[in-house]
Design a protein around this motif. Structure first.
Motif, PDB file in Angstrom:
ATOM      1  N   TYR A 237    -116.357 100.259 -78.104  1.00 21.64           N
ATOM      2  CA  TYR A 237    -117.233 100.424 -79.268  1.00 21.64           C
ATOM      3  C   TYR A 237    -117.277 101.876 -79.738  1.00 21.64           C
ATOM      4  O   TYR A 237    -117.406 102.155 -80.922  1.00 21.64           O
TER       5      TYR A 237
ATOM      6  N   GLN B  96    -112.910  95.269 -66.992  1.00 20.63           N
ATOM      7  CA  GLN B  96    -112.819  94.693 -68.346  1.00 20.63           C
ATOM      8  C   GLN B  96    -114.133  94.902 -69.097  1.00 20.63           C
ATOM      9  O   GLN B  96    -114.128  95.259 -70.280  1.00 20.63           O
ATOM     10  N   ASN B  97    -115.253  94.705 -68.390  1.00 25.27           N
ATOM     11  CA  ASN B  97    -116.553  94.841 -69.054  1.00 25.27           C
ATOM     12  C   ASN B  97    -116.812  96.285 -69.469  1.00 25.27           C
ATOM     13  O   ASN B  97    -117.334  96.551 -70.548  1.00 25.27           O
TER      14      ASN B  97
ATOM     15  N   TYR C  26    -128.275  95.660 -68.744  1.00 24.87           N
ATOM     16  CA  TYR C  26    -127.570  95.639 -67.462  1.00 24.87           C
ATOM     17  C   TYR C  26    -128.514  96.158 -66.387  1.00 24.87           C
ATOM     18  O   TYR C  26    -128.324  97.244 -65.844  1.00 24.87           O
TER      19      TYR C  26
ATOM     20  N   LEU D  25    -121.416  93.999 -82.674  1.00 25.42           N
ATOM     21  CA  LEU D  25    -120.453  93.701 -83.740  1.00 25.42           C
ATOM     22  C   LEU D  25    -120.239  92.188 -83.873  1.00 25.42           C
ATOM     23  O   LEU D  25    -119.186  91.734 -84.316  1.00 25.42           O
TER      24      LEU D  25
ATOM     25  N   TYR E 277    -120.567  82.792 -64.268  1.00 24.75           N
ATOM     26  CA  TYR E 277    -119.518  82.522 -65.276  1.00 24.75           C
ATOM     27  C   TYR E 277    -118.327  81.885 -64.590  1.00 24.75           C
ATOM     28  O   TYR E 277    -118.204  81.915 -63.367  1.00 24.75           O
TER      29      TYR E 277
ATOM     30  N   PRO F 180    -115.711 101.709 -83.910  1.00 23.01           N
ATOM     31  CA  PRO F 180    -116.781 101.125 -84.725  1.00 23.01           C
ATOM     32  C   PRO F 180    -118.050 101.977 -84.713  1.00 23.01           C
ATOM     33  O   PRO F 180    -118.732 102.086 -85.716  1.00 23.01           O
ATOM     34  N   ILE F 181    -118.359 102.566 -83.577  1.00 25.84           N
ATOM     35  CA  ILE F 181    -119.569 103.389 -83.494  1.00 25.84           C
ATOM     36  C   ILE F 181    -119.146 104.844 -83.331  1.00 25.84           C
ATOM     37  O   ILE F 181    -118.491 105.197 -82.344  1.00 25.84           O
TER      38      ILE F 181
ATOM     39  N   GLN G 104    -115.662  88.055 -68.800  1.00 32.65           N
ATOM     40  CA  GLN G 104    -115.922  87.796 -67.385  1.00 32.65           C
ATOM     41  C   GLN G 104    -117.203  88.506 -66.983  1.00 32.65           C
ATOM     42  O   GLN G 104    -117.219  89.352 -66.080  1.00 32.65           O
TER      43      GLN G 104
ATOM     44  N   GLU H  99    -117.791  93.623 -59.523  1.00 31.91           N
ATOM     45  CA  GLU H  99    -117.337  92.254 -59.717  1.00 31.91           C
ATOM     46  C   GLU H  99    -115.908  92.290 -60.237  1.00 31.91           C
ATOM     47  O   GLU H  99    -115.465  93.318 -60.760  1.00 31.91           O
ATOM     48  N   PRO H 100    -115.209  91.142 -60.117  1.00 30.04           N
ATOM     49  CA  PRO H 100    -113.803  91.163 -60.572  1.00 30.04           C
ATOM     50  C   PRO H 100    -113.661  91.583 -62.041  1.00 30.04           C
ATOM     51  O   PRO H 100    -112.681  92.215 -62.415  1.00 30.04           O
ATOM     52  N   GLY H 101    -114.662  91.261 -62.868  1.00 32.98           N
ATOM     53  CA  GLY H 101    -114.527  91.550 -64.293  1.00 32.98           C
ATOM     54  C   GLY H 101    -115.056  92.911 -64.711  1.00 32.98           C
ATOM     55  O   GLY H 101    -115.086  93.225 -65.902  1.00 32.98           O
TER      56      GLY H 101
ATOM     57  N   ILE I 240    -114.739  96.977 -72.456  1.00 36.86           N
ATOM     58  CA  ILE I 240    -115.309  96.377 -73.674  1.00 36.86           C
ATOM     59  C   ILE I 240    -116.416  97.282 -74.213  1.00 36.86           C
ATOM     60  O   ILE I 240    -116.482  97.568 -75.414  1.00 36.86           O
TER      61      ILE I 240
ATOM     62  N   ARG J  62    -115.536  90.321 -77.034  1.00 35.22           N
ATOM     63  CA  ARG J  62    -116.333  91.167 -77.921  1.00 35.22           C
ATOM     64  C   ARG J  62    -115.457  92.181 -78.621  1.00 35.22           C
ATOM     65  O   ARG J  62    -114.785  92.965 -77.960  1.00 35.22           O
TER      66      ARG J  62
END
Lengths: 219, 656
Positions: free
Chosen positions: A64, A56-57, A34, B627, B517, A138-139, B578, A51-53, A60, B552
């Motif tokens: 982890y 969410q990013n 990034y 993952l 995207y 997971p981590i 996104q 950004e709009p996402g 995500i 993910r």
């Protein structure tokens, strides 16, 4: 009360409304993948991203290591903080017009207390997100917490987390400075008024020179 | 064949001695490059190239995107051929793009990429490319770098003189290389002269959307129409097509079509054609061809059949078409940046013939004709020629311009590029190419504003230029510095397929508009699943629709039961990401097509027929995260008469 002081104080009160126009805090996560960072903005009433996402990013990435998703709807502060700011701004304007120095001091102290409480609250949220991790993550890295810094930069695994006040926050800072200045100047003024009264003025030049003198001594 | 191979062998020998002599003279041409030259093509890690090169994949049917000056390959865009890597032509969404009046055609021969232009300059919006075999023109977006539209051409056979654009992309053209009976009918081939015609199609391009339609066709004599270029400035409004086989032969063309001393460049006044069209002087011929287009909001291609085409016959439309006699089967026809000079490359000669547009208009005005062919006036050769470039080399093919008063012509047989001066027609420099150059490209080199820094030689023969890879070799392009007086070879780079023709454009015109995207909230795919909560499986008779999401690092659902042998299963997979560069792939065991490669915010559909009972895995093919390897699932297939309940889940199986 000099008009200039009132103008300063009222501006300080109105400046708080900048929190509705600009984010008050900015948290940027930078990692090799990034290069431009993932930036999250904290507003008085919402959380947004570059950004709009973005949210969410970030969620995500956070999942982890077992962090809870950041869901602005579930943060009650974002709902009632705006009212506190509106009230403070309104109160400041009223006090400004009233021109009473003791009320100004009261307002400034109240603002400081509220800001301190707000920062502490922010810290608690950060602590909760960073420490309250899912046992099924997971981590899992023993002893590792992911609390971003309140102010400053900190490495969290592969991410450099940078947390700093942003434009709305700068305006709050400016509000402190301006209201403080108004209070201080009005204090000087009233002192001088008394002095001028007790000494008595021969002419305007005397007042001006004593003002200049007092300014000079403060530096 | 024997004749051709001995010719090639001779050409090869000539080249061999050329190299030897070049080696002795300077060493510059054989790869002993100075560090100065190396730094000219070196783009440091993390830095970007100055130009995009859009290079045709030739018989691969695709188009590839390279950076210049580095020669690095960035992307292969599937256009006319299926591409299993990207699911192109395999997923349900893109299949209609490859539909034709002959049904699904999974391959074509892509020759000439052509960038859209505004005011005669490349504008970085679209690139058009022709499909030669089953005549088509495609339009590719330079925002998504995806094929957005393919239109078939009626009454055509071999769309070669295509898709050259006018100054403001009013039209791209599509001239048929092979004349055919119009309309098609069962006749003896020996009736060629009587029955065969050549259609030159003018495809109108919508200035906003880029959407194409065949506006009209000019019905020409049955010659072979080889290449084309539009006029510029004063000659804007005209389109020039080269022709060969004006002998109208239908067999052993290498001999029979090389007899006439002069063939023609056909000059078409398309503004005049528009007037005739408005006056209704066209015939509406019944035909059948398809028009396929991609809809970005539904993320699907649609195919429609069109049943008629408007045709203009030059004999009904005076002053619309003239022939410029041009020696020896001219191949390329190239118009200089001013629009005054029309360069015809007589491919079987050593000379280039340059016509003057001003003289052409004068000759038309004075009716200075040498008779006519099929009612089309043939202009007097001496009245229209501006000059001849003598002894440029052997076998001239194509010319591009540097905007500084020079032209550069490729010579196939003598395997070289020759630089010559417009106006004086003198050859000022030449450089060998490795080997047998076809087209050449200068960024903007066929526009009004060339960027005369680099030239790319697009070669047909590779031989020893790279490490050998058995009988089949990559093809080769070469980067040549043309910024100085002398041309200088900088770089060899291999290409995907045959680098037939290419176009170049300043990266600054394209890169800022490149999409990162697809926005999920603009996804109107009828089978999109916009959140994990909506993931589900629906059965309708023996048709099963799986509404699946990816993020993910899991699928939802990732466990599916109740599918039966003989079902027709459609996996509609939506990528919920996104973020830039987070595609997910989807592959299921035993699929008879390919994988899906789904960009963030996109939905794609894979069709799958379960053939046996059992439990079959599916997984993500594009390495998406730490993952990624865990991004997998199972689908249980029961006997066709079983009554296994249809159920699906992610994480926790639902109660039975």
């Amino acid at each position: 009360m000099k008009t200039i002081n009132k103008v300063l104080f009222i501006s300080a009160a109105i400046m708080l409304l900048a929190l509705f126009i600009f984010p008050m805090w900015k948290i940027t996560l930078v990692a090799p993948q990034y290069p431009h960072g993932v930036t999250m903005y904290i507003w008085i009433n919402k959380i947004s991203g570059s950004e709009p996402g973005t949210l969410q990013n970030i969620n995500i990435l956070n999942h982890y290591v077992g962090m809870k998703p950041i869901e602005p709807e579930s943060i009650p502060e974002l709902k009632y903080f705006p009212y506190i700011i509106l009230a403070m701004s309104f109160l400041g304007v009223v006090f400004g017009f009233m021109g009473k120095r003791s009320l100004w001091i009261f307002w400034l102290v109240l603002l400081a207390v509220l800001c301190a409480a707000g920062l502490y609250d922010f810290y608690l949220w950060e602590y909760d997100y960073g420490h309250n991790l899912s046992p099924e993550a997971p981590i899992k890295i023993p002893g590792m917490a992911y609390q971003p810094p309140l102010i400053g930069n900190k490495m969290l695994l592969n991410f450099l987390a940078k947390s700093w006040p942003w434009i709305g926050g700068w305006f709050v800072g400016l509000s402190f400075i301006l209201s403080g200045l108004a209070i201080w100047l009005s204090g000087k003024k009233s002192l001088k008024d008394e002095k001028a009264k007790s000494v008595g003025t021969d002419n305007d030049g005397g007042v001006v020179s004593s003002q200049l003198h007092s300014v000079a001594t403060t530096h | 064949m024997k004749y051709l191979s001995s010719l090639l062998a001779t050409a090869g020998l000539v080249v061999f001695f050329f190299i030897l002599s070049g080696c002795n003279q300077s060493g510059q041409n054989t790869g002993a490059l100075s560090s100065d030259v190396a730094s000219q093509v070196y783009v440091p890690p993390g830095q970007h190239d100055e130009f995009y090169a859009v290079i045709s994949g030739g018989f691969s049917g695709q188009m590839s995107i390279y950076g210049l000056p580095s020669g690095r390959l960035f992307r292969v865009i599937p256009v006319f051929s299926v591409d299993a890597e990207k699911g192109y032509g395999f997923n349900e969404e893109t299949k209609p793009l490859l539909n034709t009046s002959y049904g699904f055609v999974p391959w074509d021969d892509a020759h000439h990429p052509e960038l859209s232009q505004t005011n005669g300059e490349t504008d970085g919006r679209w690139v058009f490319i022709n499909g030669n075999n089953t005549p088509r023109v495609a339009r590719v977006s330079l925002r998504t770098f995806e094929t957005e539209e393919i239109i078939e051409l009626p009454n055509s056979g071999g769309n070669h003189s295509s898709p050259f654009t006018t100054e403001n992309t009013e039209y791209v053209v599509a001239g048929t290389r092979f004349s055919v009976p119009i309309p098609q009918k069962d006749v003896t081939i020996t009736s060629y002269a009587e029955n065969f015609k050549g259609a030159l199609s003018f495809i109108k391009v919508d200035p906003e959307t880029g959407r194409m339609e065949v506006a009209f066709q000019v019905l020409m004599p049955g010659f072979d129409y080889d290449l084309a270029h539009a006029g510029k400035n004063n000659s804007h409004g005209w389109m020039f097509f080269t022709s060969y086989n004006t002998e109208e032969q239908n067999s052993l063309l290498e001999v029979n079509a090389s007899q006439n001393d002069k063939d023609f460049i056909a000059a078409i006044n398309w503004k005049k054609a528009e007037e005739y069209l408005a006056q209704g002087k066209y015939r509406e011929l019944p035909t059948s061809y398809v028009h396929n287009y991609w809809d970005e909001s539904t993320q699907m291609a649609y195919s429609e059949t069109i049943k008629t085409v408007k045709v203009l016959d030059p004999s009904d439309c005076p002053d619309m078409v003239y022939f410029l006699p041009t020696p020896k089967s001219p191949h390329g026809v190239d118009v200089d940046p001013t629009g005054e000079y029309i360069v015809g490359a007589g491919k079987l000669s050593t000379d280039l013939t340059v016509h003057s547009f001003t003289k052409m208009l004068k000759a038309i005005d004075e009716k200075n004709f040498d008779g006519d062919r099929y009612g089309i006036p043939v202009l007097n050769y001496d009245a229209v020629v501006a000059g001849v470039v003598k002894e440029g080399g052997l076998g001239p093919l194509h010319t591009e311009f540097d905007g500084k008063g020079y032209a550069y012509t490729s010579f196939f047989i003598s395997s070289e590029v020759t630089k010559w001066k417009l106006g004086t027609w003198e050859v000022v420099d030449r450089i060998p190419t490795y080997y047998s150059i076809g087209h050449l490209m200068i960024p903007g080199g066929d526009s009004k504003k060339p960027n005369g820094k680099y030239l790319v030689a697009l070669n047909k023969i590779t031989k020893d230029r790279y490490l050998p890879t058995g009988p089949e070799l990559t093809q080769s392009a070469q980067l040549i510095d043309i910024s100085g007086d002398k041309m200088k070879l900088l770089l060899d780079f291999p290409t995907v397929g045959e680098p037939h023709y290419a176009q170049g454009i300043e990266a600054s015109k394209v890169a800022p508009n490149s999409m990162q995207y697809y926005k999920l909230d603009e996804n109107k795919h009828p089978h999109a699943t916009l959140s994990e909560n909506e993931a589900r499986v629906e059965r309708n008779g023996n048709e099963v629709h799986v509404y699946m999401t990816t993020i993910r690092s899991h699928f939802a659902p990732d466990n599916i039961e109740g599918i039966k042998v003989g079902d027709k299963v459609y996996f509609h997979v939506t990528n919920l990401e996104q973020d830039f560069d987070v595609p997910h792939g989807f592959a299921v065991m035993g699929a008879n097509n390919a994988e899906l490669l789904i960009m963030p915010g996109q939905t794609e559909t894979l069709y799958w027929e379960p053939k046996f009972e059992g439990v079959f895995p599916f997984y993500c093919t594009d390495f998406c995260s730490a993952l990624h390897q865990e991004m997998q699932g199972y689908i249980r297939v029961s006997a066709s008469n079983a009554n296994t309940a249809l159920r699906w889940w992610t994480g926790q199986a639902p109660e039975m």
